[in-house]
Every structure is written in C-alpha cells, then in structure tokens.
Design an enzyme around this catalytic site. Structure first.
Site, PDB file in Angstrom:
ATOM      1  N   GLN A 283     -22.407  -6.267 -53.039  1.00  0.00           N
ATOM      2  CA  GLN A 283     -21.488  -7.365 -53.280  1.00  0.00           C
ATOM      3  C   GLN A 283     -20.514  -7.551 -52.111  1.00  0.00           C
ATOM      4  O   GLN A 283     -20.206  -6.599 -51.395  1.00  0.00           O
ATOM      5  CB  GLN A 283     -20.677  -7.128 -54.559  1.00  0.00           C
ATOM      6  CG  GLN A 283     -21.453  -7.364 -55.845  1.00  0.00           C
ATOM      7  CD  GLN A 283     -22.541  -6.334 -56.078  1.00  0.00           C
ATOM      8  OE1 GLN A 283     -22.368  -5.146 -55.856  1.00  0.00           O
ATOM      9  NE2 GLN A 283     -23.701  -6.809 -56.519  1.00  0.00           N
TER      10      GLN A 283
ATOM     11  N   LYS B 209     -28.994   0.919 -59.611  1.00  0.00           N
ATOM     12  CA  LYS B 209     -28.069  -0.118 -59.124  1.00  0.00           C
ATOM     13  C   LYS B 209     -28.325  -0.302 -57.640  1.00  0.00           C
ATOM     14  O   LYS B 209     -27.972   0.528 -56.829  1.00  0.00           O
ATOM     15  CB  LYS B 209     -26.616   0.304 -59.384  1.00  0.00           C
ATOM     16  CG  LYS B 209     -25.579  -0.555 -58.681  1.00  0.00           C
ATOM     17  CD  LYS B 209     -25.593  -1.983 -59.189  1.00  0.00           C
ATOM     18  CE  LYS B 209     -24.532  -2.797 -58.490  1.00  0.00           C
ATOM     19  NZ  LYS B 209     -24.774  -2.972 -57.049  1.00  0.00           N
TER      20      LYS B 209
ATOM     21  N   SER C  96     -25.458   4.060 -58.016  1.00  0.00           N
ATOM     22  CA  SER C  96     -24.932   3.489 -56.776  1.00  0.00           C
ATOM     23  C   SER C  96     -24.901   4.493 -55.635  1.00  0.00           C
ATOM     24  O   SER C  96     -25.926   4.854 -55.104  1.00  0.00           O
ATOM     25  CB  SER C  96     -23.539   2.902 -57.033  1.00  0.00           C
ATOM     26  OG  SER C  96     -23.591   1.505 -57.041  1.00  0.00           O
TER      27      SER C  96
END
Length: 481
Positions: free
Chosen positions: A334, A330, A305
């Site tokens: 969201q 990743k 991330s």
C-alpha cells in the site's frame, strides 16, 4: 516505472500490530510515481468536468434539499469511503484526521489496547494474530476469530478504522467482545482488559545442544538492532543452529526485515521482490555473506506480512526449513497519501504486490510449512461461554470445549463429542479436587475460569510446544550432517 532498489526499502513499511490493518505500506509515494521526461512525477486525472459537476451537484442537493441539516465533513468522508469501497480491497482505506493520527502513532510509538492485529475479511473484523504476552492472548483470542461487537456495540457497517477505535482504549478498561470462532456454532463472550502493549520485540535463549532460539513478536524500529545484538550474543556462546520464531507475528517495518534477513542470505541473492500494475518486477538483493549454521523458521496462521517476507526470504534464498502451519497470506503493498489529502486525513491504497525470492505471490494463500505440525487441540480451544452451569447429560459446543480442556490437562474424559457423560463428570471432579473447589462434577463459572487458567498455563509451557520440538529436531538433523 522503475524502482530504486534499496532506496525503495527506506520508504516501505508493514503497518505494525497497533495499526488498524496489516499492510505493506509506502509512506513516501513520490519516488514511485510514473517518471516524466524530466524525472518529475506525472499524475493522470480521470475526472472530467462533467464528473466533477455531478459530484458537486449531489453534495449541493444534500446540503440544500435534504430533510435535516448535514455534517459537511461526514458527507465528504462518506463520499471518499464510497469511492474506495468500490475497489473491493480491504487494504485500501480512508482515514480521517483522528484515524490518521492513530495510524502515525502506531508506527512510531507504543499504545494502549488489547494487543491484537485485525483485518477486514469480507467486511468482518477478523483477528490476524494476538500479540504474544498481550491481553488478547491471555484472554484466549485466536487468529481468524471474528469480532461481532465491543461492549455491546455492533461493528457491522463500520469501517475497519472505526471498529479499531472502539476496540482500543485506556489501560485498565474492559473490552467485552462477542466473537465467532471457526468451527463453533454460537458466539463466544470474552472480556479483555486493555493494557500497555509491550514494545519489546525480540526474545532470545540458548537451548540444549547449543541451539539458539530468537522470537520476533513484531518488526518495529528497534527490532533489527535487538535481533543483531541477541544473535551476536548467541554466536559468542557457541551456537550451532538457530530457530527464528515468528508465530503470531503480524508484521512491522520492512527495513527491519531486510536488516534481519540479510546476514543469512549470500550476496546477490534476492530478499524480496516488488511488482507494479504493469507486471514490472524489481528485486532487492542481499549484500550479506550467509551463515555456516542451519536456520529453521517457525510459522503459523498468525504469521503475516513482514513475517512472511522473512520466512520466504530465508526459505528461498538461504535454504531454511519452515516448520509449523501455513502462514496468513498477505502479499500486497500500500501507498499512503497524507500530503496529497492536505488536511491531516490519509488514504492508504493498494498499489503493488510483493513476491518471495522465487517469484511466488502468497496473497490469500500463505506460505506452506516444509514440515507441517499442528499444535494440540487445546491450543485452539474456545473459552467456555459461562452462560449456565454445565451438567451431566447435557450436549453442547461448550461441553465439547470442556472435554478438550480436560484431555489437555491429562484428565482423560472418555469422549470429545460434546455429550456430558459420567466419565466427563468424574474428570471434572478430579480437576475440582486439585483446585480445592467444591467437588460437584458440574462446571459453574468458577470451575470454568480455573479450567481456562490451567489450560493457558499448559499452552505457555514449552514442553507442550510440539511445533518447537519439531523445529529443534530439524535443526539437530541438519547439525548432524
């Protein structure tokens, strides 16, 4: 849809290791909503009256006809989880009030637990990375380990947030984990003693040759300031090259990543890009100036991330070399919808992609190292099961792991195929002699515990870190130009 450039970044965060799932999350979705003519948010509802009646009728039948009384909240939560599960996206999750509170706390404060980021891979609770210095790391948990049970309770059928609630717990309590590790056949039993998770995120040192090293363990609210302070301190001491270490760093706040990366990226060059469902892309461009010394980034499969955003930005827009292993992978964004839920619960839903400055989507692929370097085998060895004493002439996965440990300690067993040979027994005796243990040549629980402690000390010793050595060599090569 249009993005608001740097304004966007103030509302985007990568959920920190304390949260139940590693995500790049927008906590104020209203600014990303489809704009109407007057600039107000336009929301389309796809449910017809018939759809709503169907759902209502189903609940009414359950409430009035089912054999036993039901918990209304449990049924409603189950319905929401059911809808989200049809999306087949592990990063889209529903959180009830307790889970939502835990999520909020994980973003803003420290917590007690084992100190490992987990995700849901094909429905399995999987370690993304143990936090450096955490109980999880000390116990020997590795990225990609799958947790099957906690204190005898199976995790099958639980949501990821429910599984996290079982893994976390008060300081001093034990989490007895049953795990499966890639490359091993049988489940491994591990005991992790929960503790306060260190909120310090940045560690810096000046190495020989005026090479600085800054390790980032997670990206939290104070990380950017701590990084800037440590960077200024190293520069004041005459640093000529910098290594940024984000190995086993599972993520954190995107705002921290941008602040950290920006000084290294020349003005106008992109740091990160965001893409919506229509394929529209908005870049966040740097306002920095760049640095006049080389920078190398250390990554591994536990770098996820925010760490991947840092690695991608420095690689694509600052020309930094990446050393180590391919990162986790990743690359989705969201949005949280706590206000919309209205009762303290929360939905975290995948809405966007993030891309590297070169426009690469690294999701499920990771970022490959320019200079791939694997750590020695004993860095990834599984703990011994300790189910029974290991003896000569036996053949098992445990013996194979034993031989990897002995080799890592310089005790040179003659093989590594899992057969407990006479030479392996001699190596065990040599180890027992150094530890003042009974010299039996067999591996009981006490010998196994001492072996694991000794190999952990070897892993922690910088002289055995071949990835770091490779990063130093890369910096020296660039400094010599």
């Amino acid at each position: 849809m249009t993005f608001k450039g740097r304004t966007v970044l103030a509302f985007i965060l990568l959920a920190m290791f304390a949260s139940s799932i590693m995500t790049l999350t927008i906590v104020n979705p209203s600014i990303f909503a489809v704009a109407g003519k007057e600039g107000t948010a336009a929301v389309k509802s796809g449910l017809t009256t018939k759809d709503l009646n169907k759902i209502s009728t189903t609940y009414s039948l359950i409430e009035n006809k089912f054999l036993s009384d039901v918990d209304k909240e449990k049924v409603v939560n189950g319905a929401i989880n059911g809808m989200l599960s049809t999306l087949e996206d592990p990063f889209t999750v529903y959180m009830d009030q307790n889970e939502a509170k835990q999520f909020d706390e994980s973003i803003t404060s420290s917590f007690q637990g084992i100190g490992a980021e987990v995700s849901s891979d094909d429905g399995k609770v999987t370690i993304v990375a143990p936090i450096k210095g955490s109980p999880a790391e000390k116990a020997g948990l590795h990225a990609k380990d799958v947790i099957l049970s906690v204190n005898g309770e199976k995790l099958d059928g639980l949501t990821l947030n429910q599984a996290i609630m079982k893994i976390r717990g008060p300081k001093g309590t034990q989490a007895k984990l049953e795990i499966v590790r890639p490359g091993t056949q049988d489940p491994i039993q591990m005991i992790v003693v929960r503790d306060d998770i260190d909120v310090e995120t940045v560690y810096a040192e000046m190495m020989s040759g005026n090479i600085g090293k800054i390790e980032i363990r997670q990206f939290s609210s104070n990380t950017a300031k701590r990084f800037k302070d440590e960077l200024a301190n190293l520069e004041a001491k005459g640093m000529k090259g910098l290594i940024i270490d984000v190995r086993n760093d599972p993520g954190g706040l995107l705002s921290a990543v941008v602040e950290i990366v920006e000084p290294f990226v020349a003005k106008g060059k992109p740091i990160v890009k965001i893409e919506n469902r229509k394929g529209e892309i908005e870049a966040t461009n740097s306002q920095g100036t760049g640095k006049n010394y080389p920078v190398t980034v250390l990554i591994n499969k536990g770098s996820a991330s925010a760490s991947e955003i840092l690695a991608g930005a420095l690689h694509d827009s600052a020309g930094s070399k990446l050393v180590g292993e391919t990162s986790y992978g990743k690359g989705t964004v969201q949005v949280t919808f706590e206000k919309e839920m209205g009762d303290g619960s929360n939905i975290k839903m995948t809405v966007y992609k993030w891309l590297t400055p070169n426009g690469t989507w690294i999701h499920k692929k990771g970022i490959a190292a320019d200079i791939p370097v694997e750590q020695p085998a004993y860095f990834k060895v599984a703990p011994l099961s300790k189910k029974s004493t290991l003896k000569p002439d036996s053949n098992s996965e445990d013996v194979k792991n034993l031989q990897i440990m002995l080799a890592g300690l310089g005790l040179s067993p003659d093989r590594s195929d899992g057969y407990f040979s006479e030479k392996t027994a001699l190596s065990v005796k040599a180890f027992q002699r150094t530890q003042n243990l009974p010299i039996t040549g067999e591996v009981d629980a006490e010998t196994a515990n001492r072996l694991e402690k000794a190999i952990l000390n070897e892993i922690k010793d910088p002289k055995n870190d071949v990835q770091l050595k490779a990063a130093v060599q890369q910096i020296q090569t660039q400094m010599a130009k």
